[in-house]
Design a protein around this motif. Structure first.
Motif, mmCIF file in Angstrom:
data_model
loop_
_atom_site.group_PDB
_atom_site.id
_atom_site.type_symbol
_atom_site.label_atom_id
_atom_site.label_comp_id
_atom_site.label_asym_id
_atom_site.label_seq_id
_atom_site.Cartn_x
_atom_site.Cartn_y
_atom_site.Cartn_z
ATOM 1 N N ASN A 1 -34.467 60.593 -1.154
ATOM 2 C CA ASN A 1 -35.539 59.750 -0.626
ATOM 3 C C ASN A 1 -36.855 60.300 -1.159
ATOM 4 O O ASN A 1 -37.345 61.317 -0.664
ATOM 5 C CB ASN A 1 -35.538 59.756 0.898
ATOM 6 N N PRO A 2 -37.457 59.674 -2.177
ATOM 7 C CA PRO A 2 -38.643 60.261 -2.813
ATOM 8 C C PRO A 2 -39.872 60.287 -1.915
ATOM 9 O O PRO A 2 -40.827 61.002 -2.204
ATOM 10 C CB PRO A 2 -38.873 59.364 -4.034
ATOM 11 N N ALA A 3 -39.851 59.531 -0.796
ATOM 12 C CA ALA A 3 -40.997 59.534 0.113
ATOM 13 C C ALA A 3 -40.937 60.672 1.124
ATOM 14 O O ALA A 3 -41.938 60.958 1.794
ATOM 15 C CB ALA A 3 -41.077 58.195 0.851
ATOM 16 N N SER A 4 -39.798 61.337 1.240
ATOM 17 C CA SER A 4 -39.653 62.395 2.247
ATOM 18 C C SER A 4 -40.605 63.554 1.978
ATOM 19 O O SER A 4 -40.870 63.918 0.825
ATOM 20 C CB SER A 4 -38.218 62.931 2.259
ATOM 21 N N GLY A 5 -41.091 64.117 3.070
ATOM 22 C CA GLY A 5 -41.960 65.284 2.964
ATOM 23 C C GLY A 5 -43.232 65.020 2.196
ATOM 24 O O GLY A 5 -43.747 65.904 1.518
ATOM 25 N N GLY A 6 -43.742 63.781 2.298
ATOM 26 C CA GLY A 6 -44.950 63.450 1.550
ATOM 27 C C GLY A 6 -44.753 63.471 0.052
ATOM 28 O O GLY A 6 -45.670 63.763 -0.710
ATOM 29 N N ALA B 1 -42.228 65.330 -1.461
ATOM 30 C CA ALA B 1 -41.718 66.635 -1.891
ATOM 31 C C ALA B 1 -40.263 66.590 -2.360
ATOM 32 O O ALA B 1 -39.813 67.488 -3.072
ATOM 33 C CB ALA B 1 -41.846 67.653 -0.756
ATOM 34 N N ALA B 2 -39.530 65.553 -1.976
ATOM 35 C CA ALA B 2 -38.096 65.549 -2.240
ATOM 36 C C ALA B 2 -37.740 65.595 -3.721
ATOM 37 O O ALA B 2 -36.859 66.379 -4.112
ATOM 38 C CB ALA B 2 -37.448 64.336 -1.563
ATOM 39 N N PRO B 3 -38.366 64.794 -4.594
ATOM 40 C CA PRO B 3 -37.979 64.876 -6.014
ATOM 41 C C PRO B 3 -38.167 66.270 -6.609
ATOM 42 O O PRO B 3 -37.334 66.729 -7.403
ATOM 43 C CB PRO B 3 -38.904 63.846 -6.681
ATOM 44 N N ASP B 4 -39.244 66.940 -6.240
ATOM 45 C CA ASP B 4 -39.476 68.293 -6.747
ATOM 46 C C ASP B 4 -38.430 69.277 -6.238
ATOM 47 O O ASP B 4 -38.117 70.264 -6.920
ATOM 48 C CB ASP B 4 -40.871 68.774 -6.353
ATOM 49 N N GLY C 1 -37.844 67.178 3.999
ATOM 50 C CA GLY C 1 -38.622 66.281 4.832
ATOM 51 C C GLY C 1 -39.705 67.026 5.588
ATOM 52 O O GLY C 1 -40.010 68.181 5.301
ATOM 53 N N ARG C 2 -40.290 66.349 6.569
ATOM 54 C CA ARG C 2 -41.322 66.994 7.381
ATOM 55 C C ARG C 2 -40.709 67.932 8.412
ATOM 56 O O ARG C 2 -41.215 69.016 8.657
ATOM 57 C CB ARG C 2 -42.185 65.927 8.079
ATOM 58 N N GLY C 3 -39.629 67.475 9.071
ATOM 59 C CA GLY C 3 -39.077 68.262 10.165
ATOM 60 C C GLY C 3 -37.957 69.193 9.745
ATOM 61 O O GLY C 3 -37.960 70.372 10.066
ATOM 62 N N ASN C 4 -36.953 68.652 9.040
ATOM 63 C CA ASN C 4 -35.793 69.443 8.591
ATOM 64 C C ASN C 4 -35.113 70.166 9.750
ATOM 65 O O ASN C 4 -34.658 71.310 9.615
ATOM 66 C CB ASN C 4 -36.208 70.445 7.509
ATOM 67 N N ASP C 5 -35.028 69.508 10.891
ATOM 68 C CA ASP C 5 -34.528 70.186 12.081
ATOM 69 C C ASP C 5 -33.020 70.387 12.069
ATOM 70 O O ASP C 5 -32.528 71.383 12.597
ATOM 71 C CB ASP C 5 -34.965 69.419 13.330
ATOM 72 N N PHE C 6 -32.271 69.462 11.478
ATOM 73 C CA PHE C 6 -30.823 69.682 11.416
ATOM 74 C C PHE C 6 -30.508 70.821 10.458
ATOM 75 O O PHE C 6 -29.631 71.646 10.725
ATOM 76 C CB PHE C 6 -30.104 68.410 10.987
ATOM 77 N N PRO D 1 -52.195 68.651 7.390
ATOM 78 C CA PRO D 1 -51.168 69.561 6.866
ATOM 79 C C PRO D 1 -49.846 69.346 7.606
ATOM 80 O O PRO D 1 -49.839 69.036 8.806
ATOM 81 C CB PRO D 1 -51.752 70.950 7.144
ATOM 82 N N ARG D 2 -48.735 69.527 6.899
ATOM 83 C CA ARG D 2 -47.428 69.216 7.481
ATOM 84 C C ARG D 2 -47.185 69.957 8.797
ATOM 85 O O ARG D 2 -46.650 69.389 9.757
ATOM 86 C CB ARG D 2 -46.327 69.552 6.482
#
Length: 309
Positions: A17-22, A24-27, A97-102, A165-166
């Protein structure tokens, strides 16, 4: 980067999901995919799969025997977990992502070398999932938690806090939500035992964490075959704001206004001045039915998912 061991039979399909984490996912994918390929693994990467495309992509990947790698946040993970579980495949998580809680609950590494090594060498374990059913809607599989009331409102606000900021997005959204909250009258049934609460929020948790590291259900475990239901009773806005820091270490469960229940099937109804929103793993999922309507149900799916962890 240190050399990685040669892989066994694993091959990988990354769904990003390229929109995840603002954004950040593709990187996050690039260094891990490179390390896996250098180690001899087969790696396929697909960016921005839509809901319909994901069904076929997961089916094809599972059919090939690939490990399906979720690259994004908790919402992306949940959208894939049910598909992979239904197909009898194996899921892995590259948190971006932003949370990454799992991922936090599973104790996954944050560095590319550690992530690649886990994908190549990590054990496959079985974890529980949740199934949320709202009247008139198909069931929705959720990995971490289903929440309603203030928490669902805060999750909606996070999506509008991109300029912060995240690390500040969830605390900001929680405070904003508390500043405008109205308590609701909840009817909560756990394994057939019904209770009523005047509450700010009700959370049905599989994982201990949500909201970017808040330990909402400290006793929860993803493989214990039970749901932890956390009810935070209505209190003044100031009292709720003051108790917010306690959620980060789980000490809020000792407060008199917090009730923790456990079971395998939960029914929820609610009444408030406004419809009571419900969400799961960072995604808005609808509103809770009224007190006189058919309930929303959250059911445990024990050991439903095979995951590399």
């Amino acid at each position: 980067m240190s050399a990685l061991p040669q892989p066994g039979p694993r091959s990988f399909t990354f769904l990003v999901n390229p929109a995840s984490g603002g954004g950040a996912a593709p990187d996050a994918v690039v260094p891990v995919a490179r390390l896996l390929r250098e180690a001899g693994a087969t790696v396929d990467v697909t960016y921005s799969p839509g809901p319909k495309a994901m069904v076929s992509l997961v089916g094809e990947a599972v059919g090939r025997g690939d490990v399906v790698v979720s690259v994004g946040g908790d919402g992306m993970l949940s959208s894939l977990a049910g598909l992979v579980a239904d197909g009898g495949g194996t899921l892995a998580v590259l948190p971006a992502g932003r949370g990454n809680d799992f991922a936090r609950m599973l104790g996954l590494p944050a560095d590319p070398v550690g992530q690649a090594r886990l994908l190549l060498e990590g054990s496959v374990r079985r974890v529980d999932l949740l199934s949320l059913s709202l009247p008139g809607a198909p069931p929705r599989v959720v990995a971490g938690s289903v929440y309603s009331g203030v928490d669902a409102r805060a999750a909606e606000l996070v999506d509008r806090a991109h300029r912060l900021p995240r690390r500040l997005q969830y605390p900001y959204a929680a405070l904003r939500s508390l500043a405008t909250y109205r308590p609701g009258r909840y009817r909560v049934s756990v394994d057939g035992v019904e209770r009523e609460h005047s509450a700010a929020t009700v959370v049905v948790a599989n994982s201990a964490y949500y909201g970017q590291g808040m330990k909402i259900a400290p006793a929860a475990a993803v493989d214990d075959g039970r749901l932890d239901v956390v009810v935070i009773e209505a209190a003044s806005r100031l009292e709720l704001m003051r108790s917010l820091p306690k959620v980060y270490d789980g000490s809020h469960v000792a407060l008199p206004e917090v009730t923790v229940l456990t079971g395998t099937r939960v029914e929820l109804r609610a009444r408030s001045r406004m419809p009571v929103p419900v969400g799961g793993d960072g995604e808005p999922l609808g509103v809770l039915p009224g007190l006189g309507d058919d309930p929303a149900t959250v059911e445990l799916l024990p050991g439903a998912l095979s995951i590399v962890a």
